[in-house]
Design an enzyme around this catalytic site. Structure first.
Site: not given
Ligand code: DGL
Length: 251
Positions: A10-11, A42, A73, A183, A185
């Protein structure tokens, strides 16, 4: 049978919401998690950059012997999964906003989607929306600032509650009864989201469905680890390792 690990990236820390579900339903599988916290978020980056970052992480995970890779992600799935599938031989599992179950469950005909700008801008989202939610009202909201709250372990602060309220209240006022977390997160903000939404809306976290897909692909490709193998969990971060390990400790 294949005892090699599954790679999950993931990011940042958000993909741990997926890692946790994969661990639960595939207990014999060793997992390598890569958090690109050094490059997080990201969400507002151009697609070409996300492709480059995702390809570099994939190479890293393949060097570690991963047999399957989970792009945990939404933003990276949207920007890069087609590229990854075309350039690497290993099977990939991606994640996208759960519009299909939301469209099935809604009673009001209004659903909400909370995701990053990158996810909403992608072709992937447009196609999913057209396919599953063309006849219902979809209220979208970019979750600006939410990823940072999770990365900095500030999910139970007054700032987190204020921001989540600012994003959810307009949806709830518009009679949304299903809210899709687009997302990885955002599931870390579930307690505050549930407090705000109360009985008014159901919040959909797609992580368990992604874990089911991992299990299906392991079976399809005949690459599951032998039953009762002792799973090994390894973590890498391009950012602060302590930040990652604190979150792993919490979940
Ligand atoms: N967890 C990432 C997602 O599902 C976060 C994206 C980000 O880093 O902005 O999109």
């Amino acid at each position: 049978m294949n005892p090699s690990p599954i790679g999950i990236f993931d990011s940042g820390l958000g993909g741990l919401s997926v890692w946790k579900e994969v661990k639960k339903i595939c207990p014999s599988e060793s997992l390598i998690y890569y958090a690109d916290s050094g490059n997080c978020p990201y969400g507002n980056r151009p697609a070409e950059e996300i492709i480059r970052l995702s390809a570099a992480i994939t190479e890293f995970l393949l060097d570690k012997g991963c047999k399957l890779i989970v792009v945990a992600c939404n933003t990276a799935t949207s920007a890069a999964i087609q590229y990854l599938r075309a350039h690497f031989e290993v099977p990939f599992v991606g994640i996208e906003p759960a519009l299909k179950p939301a469209a099935t469950l809604t009673r009001t005909g209004h659903i909400g989607v909370l995701a990053t700008r990158g996810t909403f801008a992608g072709e992937h989202y447009r196609r999913t929306r057209e396919k599953f939610a063309s006849d219902i009202a979809v209220h979208i909201q970019v979750g600006e600032g939410l990823v940072e709250l999770v990365e900095n372990h500030q999910t139970d602060t007054p700032e987190a509650e204020k921001l989540v309220r600012q994003y959810l209240e307009p949806m709830l006022e518009a009679k949304v009864d299903q809210i899709v977390l687009g997302c990885t997160h955002y599931p870390f903000l579930l307690p505050v989201m549930q407090k705000i939404a109360g009985e008014r809306a159901n919040i959909l976290n797609p992580a368990p469905a992604v874990a089911q897909q991992v299990k299906r692909l392991l079976e399809k490709h005949k690459i599951a680890a032998p039953e009762n193998s002792e799973a090994v969990y390894t973590f890498f971060s391009s950012g602060e390792r302590a930040q990652l390990m604190e979150m792993v400790g919490r979940i």
